[in-house]
Design an enzyme around this catalytic site. Sequence first.
Site, PDB file in Angstrom:
ATOM      1  N   HIS A 188     -24.362  -1.445  15.905  1.00 32.18           N
ATOM      2  CA  HIS A 188     -24.653  -0.058  15.529  1.00 32.18           C
ATOM      3  C   HIS A 188     -24.390   0.167  14.041  1.00 32.18           C
ATOM      4  O   HIS A 188     -24.096   1.289  13.613  1.00 32.18           O
ATOM      5  CB  HIS A 188     -23.831   0.929  16.365  1.00 32.18           C
ATOM      6  CG  HIS A 188     -23.930   0.697  17.837  1.00 32.18           C
ATOM      7  ND1 HIS A 188     -25.006   1.114  18.583  1.00 32.18           N
ATOM      8  CD2 HIS A 188     -23.094   0.049  18.699  1.00 32.18           C
ATOM      9  CE1 HIS A 188     -24.833   0.759  19.841  1.00 32.18           C
ATOM     10  NE2 HIS A 188     -23.689   0.098  19.942  1.00 32.18           N
ATOM     11  N   SER A 312     -39.414  -7.357 -10.651  1.00 33.14           N
ATOM     12  CA  SER A 312     -39.783  -5.957 -10.791  1.00 33.14           C
ATOM     13  C   SER A 312     -40.472  -5.791 -12.138  1.00 33.14           C
ATOM     14  O   SER A 312     -40.104  -6.442 -13.113  1.00 33.14           O
ATOM     15  CB  SER A 312     -38.534  -5.067 -10.723  1.00 33.14           C
ATOM     16  OG  SER A 312     -38.825  -3.756 -11.156  1.00 33.14           O
TER      17      SER A 312
END
Length: 481
Positions: A188, A312
């Site tokens: 979780h 990038s």
Amino acid sequence: MAMPESVSDASVASTGRVRLADANIPLGPLDGRYRAAVADLSDHLSEAALNRNRIHVEIEWFIHLANHQVLPGLSPLTDEQRAGLRAIVTDFGPAEVTELAEIEAVTVHDVKAVEYFIGNRLEALGLGALKPLVHFACTSEDINNLSYAVGIRDAVQQVWLPAARKAVGAIAAAARAAADTPMLSRTHGQPATPSTLGKELAVFVHRLNRQLARVESQQYLGKINGATGTYAAHTVAAPEADWPEVARTFVEHLGLTFNPLTTQIESHDWQAELYADIARFNTILHGYCVDVWSYISIGYFAQIPVAGATGSSTMPHKVNPIRFENAEANLELSTALLNSLGATLVESRWQRDLTDSTSQRNIGVALGHSALALSNVTKGMGQLQVAAGVLAEDLNTNWEVLGEAIQTVMRAEALNGVPGMDNPYERLKELTRGHRVDAERMREFVGSLGLSEAAEQRLLALTPDTYTGLAARLAHEHADG
């Protein structure tokens, strides 16, 4: 009234721009940008490959009928004649693709064009008198279903499966290498009982290999029983022949599994089964890519920069996980197409409709997107290295994960008659829930519990990086599936 600008041919032409459509530029990325990664599939699932397989099926049917003297007046072919017929298939290249297209432009029927293409070559082989034997008693679907089965089988076995094994092999190698590397688990999204990085990767290897085993055992079915699956024309022309047996031996001669009962079309159930298994493989691999992307994002994996590559356009420090992102997207496209094919192909109105005809032409696209993803996963795995220091630091700042071990030992102690072991879960919850616990605080707590000497020493020796249970053993045992 002035008309708004549009992207019609006339408008584009009026701008003075070159029409790119006239340059025969690929519309889709698989035949353009990514062609190198999927080109091998074209030899099995392109339109040209389908036509070559149709010629192959027609030629083998011709030979089968003659060699078994299924019809009155037939004699077995000579070795030279059989070799000449089969050379029509092996010599099928760009010139023949063009020739066949020219015939189809007249027939406006792809399978009929194949029949004429073969018939035009029989005279040179001394077989002109046997031209009526080409496409004998066949409906188009007799040829098409077998041609697709051969092409799909070869594409899966010779291209997709090797690529899938290579990708899973790269994951397995990483699992073996990291089998003993402790890692903080997250259930979780929250810190949980530690594992090893290799064990978590091995889980995917095991799952993926189960799907590959299903794909490897797939049957590829075929039929050749006429316009409505009744052998009607066959039995009128040659009533003495055992046509179901002739059909069975022919289909099996092609390396396929005989389907004895169909309508005009082979039912395509085997295709739906195959596509469901590949789609399931895709989905599991997609989950793997998401997990690896996430591990990269928290620093568990470092990416090895590729010389000259740009991460990038504006941030020079970045090395983006593009291999796994590309794989995710292509797995989604492949799975969507495979699921659509599986749902469409198993239905046909009454004895025949043509929904399968246009659908099946996208099989190569569906497998192509999966193959592209496999290529990216394999390359991506080669650009990862484990950041052991980050993994160790993450473990060292999460001592509270030992709470599970302590309360479980307390339960065992209580069952063994050790006093003071009441409410172990609640006591650990009070200590750990919502609190960061360091090594000193955790050891103080263990020392205050009144455990037996042996149990206390086991827990005092325990650290987050050693609390991995049998993870390393499981990884070593199952990293190869």
